[in-house]
Design a protein around this motif. Structure first.
Motif, mmCIF file in Angstrom:
data_model
loop_
_atom_site.group_PDB
_atom_site.id
_atom_site.type_symbol
_atom_site.label_atom_id
_atom_site.label_comp_id
_atom_site.label_asym_id
_atom_site.label_seq_id
_atom_site.Cartn_x
_atom_site.Cartn_y
_atom_site.Cartn_z
ATOM 1 N N ALA A 1 -26.388 0.060 -4.942
ATOM 2 C CA ALA A 1 -25.587 1.188 -4.454
ATOM 3 C C ALA A 1 -25.305 1.044 -2.965
ATOM 4 C CB ALA A 1 -26.308 2.507 -4.725
ATOM 5 N N GLY A 2 -24.070 1.284 -2.579
ATOM 6 C CA GLY A 2 -23.684 1.270 -1.179
ATOM 7 C C GLY A 2 -23.639 -0.100 -0.541
ATOM 8 N N GLN A 3 -23.598 -1.151 -1.349
ATOM 9 C CA GLN A 3 -23.637 -2.510 -0.817
ATOM 10 C C GLN A 3 -22.264 -3.181 -0.722
ATOM 11 O OE1 GLN A 3 -26.577 -3.820 0.511
ATOM 12 N NE2 GLN A 3 -26.959 -1.638 0.226
ATOM 13 N N GLY A 4 -21.213 -2.484 -1.089
ATOM 14 C CA GLY A 4 -19.869 -3.062 -0.996
ATOM 15 C C GLY A 4 -19.669 -4.242 -1.935
ATOM 16 N N ILE A 5 -20.301 -4.179 -3.097
ATOM 17 C CA ILE A 5 -20.221 -5.275 -4.063
ATOM 18 C C ILE A 5 -18.911 -5.167 -4.831
ATOM 19 C CG2 ILE A 5 -21.270 -6.230 -6.149
ATOM 20 C CD1 ILE A 5 -23.983 -5.364 -4.951
ATOM 21 N N ARG A 6 -18.233 -6.301 -4.927
ATOM 22 C CA ARG A 6 -16.946 -6.350 -5.616
ATOM 23 C C ARG A 6 -17.024 -7.304 -6.793
ATOM 24 N NH1 ARG A 6 -12.149 -7.451 -1.818
ATOM 25 N NH2 ARG A 6 -11.164 -6.746 -3.714
ATOM 26 N N GLN A 7 -16.286 -7.015 -7.832
ATOM 27 C CA GLN A 7 -16.205 -7.913 -8.973
ATOM 28 C C GLN A 7 -14.914 -8.721 -8.849
ATOM 29 O OE1 GLN A 7 -17.317 -4.586 -9.461
ATOM 30 N NE2 GLN A 7 -19.349 -5.470 -9.574
ATOM 31 N N GLY A 8 -15.059 -9.996 -8.604
ATOM 32 C CA GLY A 8 -13.886 -10.861 -8.564
ATOM 33 C C GLY A 8 -13.527 -11.358 -7.193
ATOM 34 N N GLY A 9 -14.089 -10.802 -6.151
ATOM 35 C CA GLY A 9 -13.786 -11.250 -4.793
ATOM 36 C C GLY A 9 -15.047 -11.200 -3.956
ATOM 37 N N PRO A 10 -14.926 -11.629 -2.718
ATOM 38 C CA PRO A 10 -16.097 -11.572 -1.846
ATOM 39 C C PRO A 10 -16.564 -10.119 -1.650
ATOM 40 C CG PRO A 10 -14.311 -12.821 -0.817
ATOM 41 C CD PRO A 10 -13.765 -12.190 -2.066
ATOM 42 N N ASP A 11 -17.874 -9.939 -1.619
ATOM 43 C CA ASP A 11 -18.418 -8.605 -1.373
ATOM 44 C C ASP A 11 -17.993 -8.137 0.016
ATOM 45 O OD1 ASP A 11 -19.620 -8.737 -3.828
ATOM 46 O OD2 ASP A 11 -21.612 -9.179 -3.047
ATOM 47 N N ALA A 12 -17.706 -6.848 0.137
ATOM 48 C CA ALA A 12 -17.330 -6.266 1.425
ATOM 49 C C ALA A 12 -18.570 -6.019 2.286
ATOM 50 C CB ALA A 12 -16.565 -4.973 1.218
ATOM 51 N N GLY A 13 -19.716 -5.815 1.650
ATOM 52 C CA GLY A 13 -20.955 -5.540 2.374
ATOM 53 C C GLY A 13 -21.009 -4.091 2.800
ATOM 54 N N PRO A 14 -22.224 -3.635 3.147
ATOM 55 C CA PRO A 14 -22.376 -2.243 3.587
ATOM 56 C C PRO A 14 -21.848 -2.058 5.009
ATOM 57 C CG PRO A 14 -24.472 -3.386 3.715
ATOM 58 C CD PRO A 14 -23.501 -4.346 3.099
#
Length: 159
Positions: A142-155
């Motif tokens: 939760a709140g980690q900016g995790i994306r499915q299909g692309g680079p994670d955005a991060g918190p």
């Protein structure tokens, strides 16, 4: 035995349903804990009714709905309408339907678009599994900016 539904379309340029099935087949407990029930429909506007049928007629606990909208503006409008239908089906059934759309214009290179499909569909298949069997895995992220299909955005800093 629980059932996880997978519905995909003929319109997609990648066999997204098979990607979901393969990812789920690699999960712990496959075959003992759950069965995958798959349907294929003509296009993404047909996903909502098929997902609802998988829940109501096939007793699926969660459904992964895969589609690939084309790049035209009309396709984007239709994708929005299809997403609205999927959300309505979730509300009506009280079950999760994970919408997995990969838009054709997200990646102009065909090989990279295929890889994007593999990653996004596989990630959502894992999410479906976690919803049923390991919700704490979702909570940890939760709140980690995790994306499915692309680079994670991060918190965000300080969040």
């Amino acid at each position: 035995m629980d059932r996880i539904g997978v519905v995909d379309t003929m319109f997609a340029r990648v066999d997204m349903g098979s990607i979901a099935e393969r990812r789920l087949a690699g999960m712990e407990g496959f075959g003992a804990r759950f069965k995958v029930v798959r349907r294929t429909v003509p296009g993404f506007k047909d996903l909502a009714v098929a997902a609802r049928q998988l829940i109501e007629r096939e007793n699926c606990e969660v459904v992964i709905a895969c589609g690939m909208p084309g790049g035209a503006e009309l396709d984007q409008v239709c994708a929005h309408e299809a997403a609205q239908g999927i959300m309505l089906a979730q509300v009506l059934t009280g079950k999760h339907i994970l919408e997995v759309f990969v838009h054709a214009q997200e990646e102009p290179d065909p090989a990279r678009l295929t890889e994007l499909c593999r990653h996004r569909v596989g990630s959502h298949a894992l999410n479906a599994y976690w919803l049923l069997y390991a919700p704490e895995e979702l909570r940890k992220r939760a709140g980690q900016g995790i994306r499915q299909g692309g680079p994670d955005a991060g918190p965000l800093p300080g969040a």
